[in-house]
Write a protein that holds these residues in place. Structure first.
Motif, mmCIF file in Angstrom:
data_model
loop_
_atom_site.group_PDB
_atom_site.id
_atom_site.type_symbol
_atom_site.label_atom_id
_atom_site.label_comp_id
_atom_site.label_asym_id
_atom_site.label_seq_id
_atom_site.Cartn_x
_atom_site.Cartn_y
_atom_site.Cartn_z
ATOM 1 N N GLN A 181 0.843 -1.209 0.000
ATOM 2 C CA GLN A 181 0.000 0.000 0.000
ATOM 3 C C GLN A 181 0.874 1.254 0.000
ATOM 4 O O GLN A 181 0.549 2.247 -0.640
ATOM 5 N N GLY A 182 1.988 1.185 0.688
ATOM 6 C CA GLY A 182 2.937 2.304 0.689
ATOM 7 C C GLY A 182 3.497 2.562 -0.698
ATOM 8 O O GLY A 182 3.734 3.723 -1.078
ATOM 9 N N GLN A 183 3.722 1.497 -1.468
ATOM 10 C CA GLN A 183 4.214 1.660 -2.843
ATOM 11 C C GLN A 183 3.178 2.396 -3.684
ATOM 12 O O GLN A 183 3.513 3.297 -4.443
ATOM 13 N N ILE A 184 1.916 2.037 -3.527
ATOM 14 C CA ILE A 184 0.833 2.709 -4.266
ATOM 15 C C ILE A 184 0.762 4.180 -3.878
ATOM 16 O O ILE A 184 0.684 5.064 -4.737
ATOM 17 N N ALA A 199 3.015 -1.319 -10.394
ATOM 18 C CA ALA A 199 2.128 -1.763 -9.311
ATOM 19 C C ALA A 199 2.918 -2.645 -8.353
ATOM 20 O O ALA A 199 3.943 -3.221 -8.728
ATOM 21 N N PRO A 200 2.448 -2.775 -7.116
ATOM 22 C CA PRO A 200 3.125 -3.684 -6.190
ATOM 23 C C PRO A 200 3.148 -5.096 -6.767
ATOM 24 O O PRO A 200 2.183 -5.545 -7.366
ATOM 25 N N PHE A 201 4.259 -5.779 -6.596
ATOM 26 C CA PHE A 201 4.388 -7.137 -7.134
ATOM 27 C C PHE A 201 3.784 -8.181 -6.203
ATOM 28 O O PHE A 201 3.671 -9.346 -6.564
ATOM 29 N N THR A 202 3.391 -7.753 -4.998
ATOM 30 C CA THR A 202 2.732 -8.656 -4.059
ATOM 31 C C THR A 202 1.754 -7.853 -3.216
ATOM 32 O O THR A 202 1.932 -6.640 -3.052
ATOM 33 N N ARG A 203 0.756 -8.525 -2.698
ATOM 34 C CA ARG A 203 -0.201 -7.886 -1.776
ATOM 35 C C ARG A 203 0.101 -8.276 -0.335
ATOM 36 O O ARG A 203 -0.549 -7.791 0.588
ATOM 37 N N ARG A 204 1.093 -9.147 -0.162
ATOM 38 C CA ARG A 204 1.475 -9.563 1.195
ATOM 39 C C ARG A 204 2.019 -8.349 1.941
ATOM 40 O O ARG A 204 2.756 -7.540 1.383
ATOM 41 N N ASN A 205 1.667 -8.254 3.192
ATOM 42 C CA ASN A 205 2.054 -7.094 3.977
ATOM 43 C C ASN A 205 3.500 -7.222 4.454
ATOM 44 O O ASN A 205 3.757 -7.536 5.614
ATOM 45 N N ILE A 206 4.434 -6.989 3.541
ATOM 46 C CA ILE A 206 5.861 -7.022 3.874
ATOM 47 C C ILE A 206 6.463 -5.655 3.578
ATOM 48 O O ILE A 206 6.062 -4.983 2.640
ATOM 49 N N ARG A 207 7.398 -5.259 4.419
ATOM 50 C CA ARG A 207 8.101 -3.988 4.199
ATOM 51 C C ARG A 207 9.424 -4.290 3.510
ATOM 52 O O ARG A 207 10.183 -5.138 3.958
ATOM 53 N N LEU A 208 9.658 -3.582 2.433
ATOM 54 C CA LEU A 208 10.903 -3.722 1.688
ATOM 55 C C LEU A 208 11.453 -2.347 1.373
ATOM 56 O O LEU A 208 10.694 -1.364 1.306
ATOM 57 N N PRO A 209 12.763 -2.244 1.119
ATOM 58 C CA PRO A 209 13.312 -0.958 0.674
ATOM 59 C C PRO A 209 12.596 -0.497 -0.601
ATOM 60 O O PRO A 209 12.258 -1.310 -1.458
#
Length: 186
Positions: free
Chosen positions: A31-34, A92-102
């Motif tokens: 969601q942060g990426q969006i 778009a985000p490549f996953t909907r899993r709630n993971i934080r990445l750089p």
């Protein structure tokens, strides 16, 4: 590039928009990426370093504000031809899993998936190729030299398609910096 006495039929000058006044967060989830992408698309540009260009050529821009804002300053409020054909390749985000990445990983992995036509991205590489061809058709349809203010990732596809269609350029590129100019002649 051209022999003495030979003149190019068409010159297309492609310019990357000015720097956007936005700093991406260090890391975020899908969601942060969006939200970061949306904020980047809506932020103003840094107008320092924009040089004006005097020309009668047609001026094309994307529908994203940073492209138009750059062109309005660069070409002194001349009429602009806006088209979604010149927009940046959407990510778009490549996953909907709630993971934080750089934040850089969201971009790199998303672009990798786009390149290899692996699901999840709103546009495939072949979609972008077709859009770039339609963008070139639009610019060529004027029959005049033109300028385009666009976006770095889309520009890579556009350059490849221009070369495939017989355009030549003395421009060298690796990283496409803000306000960089690339001239293609046919």
């Amino acid at each position: 590039m051209f022999h003495e006495g030979e003149k190019p039929n068409l010159i297309i000058t492609v310019i990357r928009h000015a720097k956007v006044d936005f700093i991406f967060p260090r890391s975020y989830g899908p969601q942060g990426q969006i939200e970061a992408s949306r904020a980047y698309n809506e932020c103003p540009i840094d107008i320092s370093g924009i040089e004006t260009i005097e020309t009668d050529a047609k001026i094309f821009v994307s529908t994203l504000p940073r492209s138009e804002a750059t062109a309005l300053i660069m070409f002194k409020d001349r009429p602009l031809i806006r088209s979604e054909l010149f927009d940046e390749v959407p990510l778009a985000p490549f996953t909907r899993r709630n993971i934080r990445l750089p934040s850089i990983l969201w971009d790199v992995i998303g672009r990798f998936l786009w390149n290899f036509r692996i699901g999840g991205q709103p546009e495939t590489r072949s979609d972008t190729d077709m859009r770039a061809d339609r963008a070139i058709d639009l610019m060529e349809s004027t029959g005049e030299d033109c300028y385009l203010v666009s976006h770095a990732f889309f520009m890579r596809t556009l350059f490849r398609r221009l070369r495939k269609r017989g355009y030549r350029s003395a421009s060298r590129f690796g990283l496409i910096h803000n306000l960089s100019r690339f001239v293609y002649e046919k």
